[in-house]
Design a protein around this motif. Structure first.
Motif, PDB file in Angstrom:
ATOM      1  N   THR A  41       1.082  -1.002   0.174  1.00 52.69           N
ATOM      2  CA  THR A  41      -0.520   0.400  -0.187  1.00 52.69           C
ATOM      3  C   THR A  41       0.970   0.862   0.438  1.00 52.69           C
ATOM      4  O   THR A  41       0.295   2.111  -0.494  1.00 52.69           O
TER       5      THR A  41
ATOM      6  N   ARG B  65       2.610   1.472  -3.551  1.00 50.56           N
ATOM      7  CA  ARG B  65       1.209   1.935  -4.307  1.00 50.56           C
ATOM      8  C   ARG B  65       0.624   3.460  -3.969  1.00 50.56           C
ATOM      9  O   ARG B  65       1.366   4.155  -5.448  1.00 50.56           O
ATOM     10  N   GLU B  66       0.248   4.092  -3.400  1.00 52.80           N
ATOM     11  CA  GLU B  66       0.174   4.997  -2.852  1.00 52.80           C
ATOM     12  C   GLU B  66       1.556   6.179  -2.687  1.00 52.80           C
ATOM     13  O   GLU B  66       1.230   7.626  -3.567  1.00 52.80           O
TER      14      GLU B  66
ATOM     15  N   LYS C 178       1.669   6.507  -7.368  1.00 56.16           N
ATOM     16  CA  LYS C 178       0.521   7.381  -7.725  1.00 56.16           C
ATOM     17  C   LYS C 178       0.885   8.658  -7.504  1.00 56.16           C
ATOM     18  O   LYS C 178       0.352   9.152  -7.994  1.00 56.16           O
TER      19      LYS C 178
ATOM     20  N   SER D  55       5.696  -4.669  -6.325  1.00 55.34           N
ATOM     21  CA  SER D  55       6.461  -4.060  -6.366  1.00 55.34           C
ATOM     22  C   SER D  55       6.438  -2.545  -7.093  1.00 55.34           C
ATOM     23  O   SER D  55       5.859  -1.862  -7.342  1.00 55.34           O
TER      24      SER D  55
ATOM     25  N   LEU E   1       3.236  -1.585  -9.517  1.00 56.10           N
ATOM     26  CA  LEU E   1       3.079  -1.230  -9.559  1.00 56.10           C
ATOM     27  C   LEU E   1       3.313   0.878  -9.496  1.00 56.10           C
ATOM     28  O   LEU E   1       2.798   1.675  -9.917  1.00 56.10           O
TER      29      LEU E   1
ATOM     30  N   GLU F   4       2.264   0.901 -12.830  1.00 56.48           N
ATOM     31  CA  GLU F   4       1.045   1.371 -12.840  1.00 56.48           C
ATOM     32  C   GLU F   4       0.945   2.664 -13.802  1.00 56.48           C
ATOM     33  O   GLU F   4       0.053   3.219 -14.398  1.00 56.48           O
TER      34      GLU F   4
END
Length: 335
Positions: free
Chosen positions: A35, A38-39, A42, A135, A138, A141
């Motif tokens: 997480t 990912r964050e 992002k 990881s 992510l 992405e």
């Protein structure tokens, strides 16, 4: 450090902690770790897209893993030392080819995979390699981010290349600079050994071409494995003859892109003494930059591995060398 997680699990088992409780706890730690990556990815992706104009942008991802090293485990401490050297006040933020590293469209950072914290929960290497791969995916992405991974020992290249190939939907070409071919079938019985990473990559079909440059410590198994997988091995004893070709490479046509993996010990120890395996007779730093600068390729991801801060000089010379490799790779990736 290498066996800390194992010892921890032995204590839990001795205390008769239910297996399902251990697994649930491990899963919570893994989810939290992913997480965070990912964050952060992002957020950095949103920033780069908002600024506009970037088709590809390097994003640092640290993988502080050292326990698959067959000799010393100091590479686990490398990512923060490399970051510190990248932003060292002794130099500016401009690469040799004129890219500005303080522009987020050129370079961002999504932090580290918390390898030791995950292993401390008793997570084995099969799952750890999957976490590293996830990881990397992510980061990928979040267009236009491309992972530039800070090792760690060379075992990390397998899960990273696997992730890149799977995410892009096909094999890549790999330019691998190293004193060693790292292609043992299973060095000392460890399939994830840093000396076996490229055997796993080639077995998995994640690479079409593998070019290994700077080789000067290779035995019969290394050569046999190279022939088995069709590896193009360029040894230092013939570098003067191979130089023109290697300084004018064109890779990646017909595949999903090019992956560059730089083991710091590809360099002669006069340039980079802070490595676990000191092998005299290597590449000069300018040799490596000439190969990188002249490479015609769409670099989709890269790693810099095997810097060992515990063997560096007191003034951090090898940290600066590793940092400059990262800086110049950043410039090559970002566009």
């Amino acid at each position: 450090m290498a066996r800390r997680g194992i010892h921890y699990m032995q204590k839990l088992n001795a205390a008769k902690v239910p297996a399902d409780a251990i697994i649930k706890g491990q899963n919570r730690v893994i989810d939290a770790s992913l997480t965070l990556i990912r964050e952060r990815a992002k957020l950095k992706g949103e920033l780069v897209r908002a600024l506009g104009g970037a088709k590809a942008s390097s994003s640092l991802l640290g993988v502080p893993l050292g326990h698959n090293s067959s000799f010393l485990q100091g590479p686990a401490f490398a990512p923060p030392r490399i970051r510190e050297a990248i932003w060292c006040g002794s130099t500016n933020a401009t690469t040799e080819e004129g890219k500005e590293l303080d522009d987020p469209r050129v370079l961002t950072d999504v932090g580290d995979v918390p390898v030791q914290e995950i292993r401390d929960c008793g997570v084995d290497d099969d799952r750890l390699m999957n976490i590293i791969s996830e990881s990397v995916k992510l980061v990928m992405e979040e267009e236009p981010l491309r992972p530039l991974v800070l090792g760690g020992d060379h075992s990390i290249s397998f899960p990273v290349v696997r992730a890149v190939s799977e995410k892009l939907g096909g094999p890549v070409d790999i330019l691998h600079l190293d004193a060693h071919p790292d292609i043992y079938h299973s060095f000392e019985g460890n399939k994830y050994s840093h000396a076996s990473s490229f055997a796993r990559i080639m077995e998995g079909g994640y690479a079409r071409r593998l070019l290994q440059v700077g080789i000067r410590s290779i035995n019969s198994e290394g050569r046999e494995q190279g022939k088995k997988f069709g590896v193009e091995q360029y040894e230092m004893r013939t570098f003067s003859k191979d130089r023109h070709y290697l300084e004018n490479l064109k890779l990646g046509e017909g595949v999903k892109g090019v992956y560059v993996s730089i083991d710091v010990d590809c360099l002669d120890p006069a340039f980079a003494p802070g490595v676990s395996h000191i092998e005299p007779g290597g590449l000069s730093f300018r040799d490596v930059l000439n190969i990188l600068h002249n490479l015609q390729a769409d670099i989709v991801a890269a790693d810099v591995v095997e810097f060992n801060p515990q063997r560096d000089t007191v003034d951090g010379m090898t940290a600066m060398v590793a940092a400059k490799l990262v800086r110049e790779l950043t410039a090559k990736i970002s566009k």
